[in-house]
Enzyme design. Structure first.
Site, PDB file in Angstrom:
ATOM      1  N   ASP A   1       3.420   8.439  11.219  1.00 28.77           N
ATOM      2  CA  ASP A   1       3.807   8.735   9.838  1.00 28.77           C
ATOM      3  C   ASP A   1       2.598   8.561   8.910  1.00 28.77           C
ATOM      4  OD1 ASP A   1       5.354   8.866   7.422  1.00 28.77           O
ATOM      5  OD2 ASP A   1       5.563   6.689   7.479  1.00 28.77           O
TER       6      ASP A   1
ATOM      7  N   ASP B   1       2.650   8.201   4.807  1.00 24.90           N
ATOM      8  CA  ASP B   1       2.859   7.205   3.749  1.00 24.90           C
ATOM      9  C   ASP B   1       3.431   5.909   4.317  1.00 24.90           C
ATOM     10  OD1 ASP B   1       2.064   8.952   1.631  1.00 24.90           O
ATOM     11  OD2 ASP B   1       3.964   9.991   1.899  1.00 24.90           O
TER      12      ASP B   1
ATOM     13  N   TRP C   1      13.319   3.264  -0.954  1.00 26.94           N
ATOM     14  CA  TRP C   1      13.056   4.113  -2.111  1.00 26.94           C
ATOM     15  C   TRP C   1      12.647   3.277  -3.326  1.00 26.94           C
ATOM     16  CZ3 TRP C   1      12.367   8.757  -0.436  1.00 26.94           C
ATOM     17  CH2 TRP C   1      13.114   9.220   0.642  1.00 26.94           C
TER      18      TRP C   1
ATOM     19  N   ASP D   1       7.254   3.524   8.780  1.00 24.43           N
ATOM     20  CA  ASP D   1       7.686   2.337   8.031  1.00 24.43           C
ATOM     21  C   ASP D   1       9.113   2.447   7.512  1.00 24.43           C
ATOM     22  OD1 ASP D   1       6.573   4.367   6.267  1.00 24.43           O
ATOM     23  OD2 ASP D   1       6.959   2.946   4.649  1.00 24.43           O
TER      24      ASP D   1
HETATM   25  P1  T3P Z   1       6.038   9.987   4.906  1.00 27.34           P
HETATM   26  O1  T3P Z   1       7.042  10.765   5.711  1.00 27.34           O
HETATM   27  O2  T3P Z   1       4.621  10.345   5.231  1.00 27.34           O
HETATM   28  O3  T3P Z   1       6.271   8.499   4.974  1.00 27.34           O
HETATM   29  O4  T3P Z   1       9.283  11.453   0.620  1.00 27.34           O
HETATM   30  C1  T3P Z   1       8.059  12.073   0.798  1.00 27.34           C
HETATM   31  C2  T3P Z   1       7.003  11.109   1.286  1.00 27.34           C
HETATM   32  O5  T3P Z   1       6.766  10.099   0.339  1.00 27.34           O
HETATM   33  C3  T3P Z   1       7.376  10.422   2.580  1.00 27.34           C
HETATM   34  O6  T3P Z   1       6.199  10.403   3.354  1.00 27.34           O
HETATM   35  C4  T3P Z   1       7.810   9.032   2.145  1.00 27.34           C
HETATM   36  C5  T3P Z   1       7.099   8.803   0.847  1.00 27.34           C
HETATM   37  N1  T3P Z   1       7.881   8.067  -0.144  1.00 27.34           N
HETATM   38  C6  T3P Z   1       7.958   6.695  -0.043  1.00 27.34           C
HETATM   39  O7  T3P Z   1       7.377   6.115   0.857  1.00 27.34           O
HETATM   40  N2  T3P Z   1       8.686   5.997  -0.967  1.00 27.34           N
HETATM   41  C7  T3P Z   1       9.350   6.612  -1.987  1.00 27.34           C
HETATM   42  O8  T3P Z   1      10.007   5.932  -2.800  1.00 27.34           O
HETATM   43  C8  T3P Z   1       9.251   8.055  -2.070  1.00 27.34           C
HETATM   44  C9  T3P Z   1       9.969   8.798  -3.162  1.00 27.34           C
HETATM   45  C10 T3P Z   1       8.509   8.732  -1.138  1.00 27.34           C
END
Ligand code: T3P
Length: 197
Positions: free
Chosen positions: A10, A12, A45, A145
């Protein structure tokens, strides 16, 4: 195993530090509003916890991460870049970057690509899988995560390893295993273990 071990990583919260940069940017943009320090974060979130703190703060969070430059400028999670590079060099391992876009895709999508190119290099653009539903992606391991990953497949092919982040330290993982960091070398043992299966 007939094929290489496919490791889905992943972005983020695992490669890039969404939480830290959101908090810093939020403080800059809204210096007179309350904020939630990382040690007090709960739940995946960000906007939900802010909205509970005070009505309207959820929208402020959205304003921060929807801004031009937000995804592009995310700092790396300590050690993540070096670790995935090493992981990709391991024998019988294929690495893919598996990430979900924001529905507000104006900057997020292209900036995720820019981030990968800048931090990992052009070759890694081939490894990006963008999906809202990670359960339909076929891999052996998913390092992510987000504690609860659901979608169309009730039994995804991968085992979910939960990467520790400020928002999930207190979360009940219902037996799922954790990877706490990229820096103490435990990720190597984890991968070796999966390779033996
Ligand atoms: P990833 O799949 O790389 O973890 O939702 C779009 C991306 O932003 C997703 O990426 C998760 C991340 N995100 C968070 O981590 N926390 C949040 O509150 C939001 C809105 C997005």
């Amino acid at each position: 195993r007939q094929s290489n071990l496919r490791v889905l990583v992943d972005m983020d919260g695992v490669l890039c530090d969404f939480e830290l940069y959101l908090l810093e940017s939020y403080k800059q943009k809204y210096p007179n509003e309350p904020c939630i320090e990382l040690q007090d974060r709960e739940g995946f979130w960000v906007k939900d916890q802010y909205e509970k703190l005070k009505e309207g703060l959820g929208a402020n969070c959205v304003n921060v991460h929807n801004c031009k430059g937000f995804f592009k400028n995310l700092p790396e999670i300590p050690g993540s870049i070096e670790a995935v590079k090493e992981l990709s060099q391991m024998e019988n391992v294929d690495v893919f970057l598996c990430t979900s876009p924001l529905n507000y895709y104006k900057y997020c999508m292209q900036e995720k690509y820019a981030w990968v190119e800048k931090h990992l290099g052009k070759n890694w653009l081939e490894k990006i899988i963008i999906t809202k539903d990670k359960t339909v992606v076929n891999g052996h391991v998913l390092i992510d995560d987000k504690p609860n990953i659901t979608g169309a497949m009730l039994q995804p092919s991968w085992e979910h390893i939960v990467f520790t982040s400020c928002h999930n330290t207190g979360t009940n993982l219902h037996g799922k295993r954790r990877l706490d960091n990229w820096t103490d070398g435990t990720w190597r043992d984890l991968i070796e273990e999966f390779k033996k299966r």
